[in-house]
Design a protein around this motif. Structure first.
Motif, PDB file in Angstrom:
ATOM      1  N   ARG A  12     -41.354 -62.755  -5.325  1.00  0.00           N
ATOM      2  CA  ARG A  12     -40.063 -63.186  -5.866  1.00  0.00           C
ATOM      3  C   ARG A  12     -40.212 -64.409  -6.766  1.00  0.00           C
ATOM      4  NH1 ARG A  12     -35.489 -64.315  -1.501  1.00  0.00           N
ATOM      5  NH2 ARG A  12     -37.143 -65.704  -0.759  1.00  0.00           N
ATOM      6  N   ALA A  48     -31.983 -57.188  -3.885  1.00  0.00           N
ATOM      7  CA  ALA A  48     -31.524 -58.342  -4.648  1.00  0.00           C
ATOM      8  C   ALA A  48     -31.486 -59.601  -3.775  1.00  0.00           C
ATOM      9  CB  ALA A  48     -30.131 -58.073  -5.216  1.00  0.00           C
ATOM     10  N   THR A  74     -30.824 -52.816  -1.801  1.00  0.00           N
ATOM     11  CA  THR A  74     -31.109 -52.999  -3.230  1.00  0.00           C
ATOM     12  C   THR A  74     -32.262 -53.941  -3.517  1.00  0.00           C
ATOM     13  OG1 THR A  74     -29.603 -54.885  -3.571  1.00  0.00           O
ATOM     14  CG2 THR A  74     -28.638 -52.676  -3.683  1.00  0.00           C
ATOM     15  N   PRO A 116     -37.329 -49.094  -9.425  1.00  0.00           N
ATOM     16  CA  PRO A 116     -36.672 -50.373  -9.722  1.00  0.00           C
ATOM     17  C   PRO A 116     -37.575 -51.546  -9.361  1.00  0.00           C
ATOM     18  CG  PRO A 116     -35.868 -49.511  -7.651  1.00  0.00           C
ATOM     19  CD  PRO A 116     -36.788 -48.459  -8.209  1.00  0.00           C
ATOM     20  N   THR A 156     -26.088 -54.382  -6.849  1.00  0.00           N
ATOM     21  CA  THR A 156     -27.115 -53.546  -7.471  1.00  0.00           C
ATOM     22  C   THR A 156     -28.441 -54.296  -7.378  1.00  0.00           C
ATOM     23  OG1 THR A 156     -26.947 -54.512  -9.685  1.00  0.00           O
ATOM     24  CG2 THR A 156     -25.358 -52.770  -9.125  1.00  0.00           C
ATOM     25  N   PRO A 157     -29.558 -53.672  -7.741  1.00  0.00           N
ATOM     26  CA  PRO A 157     -30.815 -54.410  -7.758  1.00  0.00           C
ATOM     27  C   PRO A 157     -30.778 -55.645  -8.656  1.00  0.00           C
ATOM     28  CG  PRO A 157     -31.266 -52.066  -7.798  1.00  0.00           C
ATOM     29  CD  PRO A 157     -29.773 -52.221  -7.952  1.00  0.00           C
ATOM     30  N   GLU A 158     -29.829 -55.680  -9.603  1.00  0.00           N
ATOM     31  CA  GLU A 158     -29.685 -56.854 -10.479  1.00  0.00           C
ATOM     32  C   GLU A 158     -28.862 -57.952  -9.838  1.00  0.00           C
ATOM     33  OE1 GLU A 158     -29.231 -53.582 -11.716  1.00  0.00           O
ATOM     34  OE2 GLU A 158     -31.383 -53.783 -12.172  1.00  0.00           O
ATOM     35  N   GLY A 159     -28.156 -57.657  -8.743  1.00  0.00           N
ATOM     36  CA  GLY A 159     -27.412 -58.700  -8.048  1.00  0.00           C
ATOM     37  C   GLY A 159     -25.978 -58.329  -7.749  1.00  0.00           C
ATOM     38  N   ASP A 178     -21.724 -58.618  -8.008  1.00  0.00           N
ATOM     39  CA  ASP A 178     -20.595 -58.900  -8.902  1.00  0.00           C
ATOM     40  C   ASP A 178     -19.867 -60.074  -8.256  1.00  0.00           C
ATOM     41  OD1 ASP A 178     -18.188 -59.009 -10.270  1.00  0.00           O
ATOM     42  OD2 ASP A 178     -18.013 -56.842 -10.471  1.00  0.00           O
TER      43      ASP A 178
END
Length: 467
Positions: free
Chosen positions: A278, A244, A242, A378, A211-214, A216
């Motif tokens: 970033r 990420a 994404t 996002p 996901t854009p959060e990173g 799993d």
């Protein structure tokens, strides 16, 4: 065992008429290239059992497809996907213009023409040679190796193979290191053409979520440890789509588990230097353990400059050079000479690309706020695109509605190995602001039509053909 069509249907849920909804979904898979014209579809009985629907429902869906020209049913040969003979491949908007958001690539760099002119003098010195360049010009390989060293990964030029773009590089890697019939881990979502290349070479895909959060990371590590795949294809920097970036500690953990499992890590670095803000820069994946790295000039200079490369161990490079003559006999020398010239002013080139992406990101954020205010932008610290959450499984239908308005938008499942992710859409941040503004205006119009219950032109035509 799940069929390919059943897997691609993924999160499909019927809304309204079940047969019509199933027919619409299969047609979208065909239009989007996830199933191909001529591909044999499962039997009515088999697909009904797989989907938990009645055989009559599947039979009716196939009838609707056939009536609209999207399927051919031959007695004794089953049902095959087809395209209507008169279907326009790239539908035009009123006025004849089409905005193609399937492409996420910046335009040519301002110094490209001058670099090309200078490259002609460099090329003149090579005209007395045979002209074949299996591993690449020494001066280009030296410059690419130096860039890796500057990023924290000591590299010898002998570890570099110059290719005709990143996809060509992946093809060489798979030819040399791939194992037909074995599994390969891919992120979900990921770059669609990479999945196609893996499937074409006989690999079975094992998706792991991003996901854009990173990532799993627990799922990724356990998949590698338990399944022991032959390969894992990852995009660790400014992940496409994404955005990420994988932290260094996660890279080290994945590299250690892959080494123990005998899995070859193939890390796509085509987006690695597309930084906007970033605020931190990780070392290349191979700084943490064995990994084959793939890079490209396409995203920082121009898509028309077909220059890519592979960074690998010397033993892996030998294997790649042994198989490469069966693919091609080397990367064109003029393009390599241009790449040498561009490398000599790489800092300015990267700064220019960053500015363009910053402007493109702002244009997408403005367009979403204006035309799709329900959809949040996002975080996009770099890379090529925004991976937008639509809030529900509407991406495929939105893509169809956008086509009516002269906008080509790939639906979320296009980036999935299993047909899921229909609540997401990839919107490039690479276009000029005026193009992005026009694209988002059309997308907003399609969004409002979709939410009001209006059917797309393709859906209306198909329904009429089925009467």
């Amino acid at each position: 065992m799940a069929s390919r069509l059943g897997t691609q249907l993924g999160e499909w849920q019927a809304g309204g008429g079940v047969a019509q909804a199933l027919s619409d979904r299969i047609r979208m898979l065909l239009l989007d290239g996830r199933i191909t014209a001529g591909e044999r579809l499962p039997s009515e009985r088999a697909l009904a059992a797989e989907l938990g629907r009645s055989r009559a429902t599947v039979a009716r869906a196939y009838e609707l497809l056939e009536a609209a020209g999207y399927a051919e049913r031959v007695h004794g040969s089953g049902t095959r996907a087809a395209l209507p003979a008169q279907r326009v491949q790239r539908p035009a908007a009123p006025g004849g213009d089409v905005i193609d958001l399937t492409i996420a690539s910046v335009g040519s760099a301002p110094g490209l023409h001058a670099a090309t002119v200078r490259a002609l003098d460099r090329l003149a010195g090579l005209l007395g040679s045979p002209g074949y360049s299996l591993d690449g010009l020494p001066e280009l390989r030296a410059r690419i190796a130096a860039r890796y060293a500057a990023r924290g990964l000591p590299t010898d030029p002998e570890q570099i193979v110059v290719t005709s773009g990143a996809m060509h590089a992946l093809s060489i890697v798979l030819a040399a290191l791939g194992e037909r019939g074995r599994t390969a881990v891919v992120e979900q979502p990921t770059f669609p053409h990479a999945m196609e290349a893996l499937r074409r070479t006989g690999h079975r895909l094992l998706p792991t979520p991003v996901t854009p959060e990173g990532w799993d990371s627990a799922h990724l590590v356990e998949t590698i440890r338990a399944q022991r795949p032959a390969l894992a294809y990852l995009i660790a920097d400014f992940h496409n789509p994404t955005g990420a970036t994988m932290p260094e500690l996660e890279r080290a953990r994945v590299a250690a588990v892959a080494r123990a499992a005998g899995t070859t890590l193939v890390v796509d670095e085509t987006c690695a230097e597309l930084d906007i803000d970033r605020a931190w820069t990780p070392r290349p994946f191979a700084a943490h353990g064995p990994a084959v790295l793939i890079g490209s000039m396409a995203k920082i200079a121009w898509g028309g400059l077909r220059i890519g490369w592979i960074r690998a161990s010397r033993e892996q490079v030998e294997r790649m050079l042994a198989v490469r003559p069966s693919i091609d006999l080397g990367t064109p020398l003029l393009e390599q000479c241009i790449a040498v010239e561009l490398h000599d002013d790489m800092a300015a080139l990267l700064a220019h690309t960053s500015r363009r992406l910053r402007i493109g990101r702002a244009a997408v954020a403005d367009g979403l706020a204006t035309h799709l205010p329900e959809v949040a932008m996002p975080a996009v610290p770099g890379g090529l695109c925004a991976w937008v959450d639509l809030g529900g499984p509407w991406s495929t239908s939105l893509s169809l509605a956008a086509r009516d308005r002269g906008l080509l938008l790939p639906p979320g499942p296009r980036f999935s190995a299993s047909g899921v992710l229909d609540r997401y859409a990839r919107i490039p941040i690479t276009w000029e602001p005026d193009v992005t503004a026009a694209a988002l205006a059309r997308l907003g119009d399609a969004w409002r039509a979709l939410r009001s219950g209006e059917r797309s032109r393709h859906e209306r035509l198909d329904a009429a053909a089925a009467v």
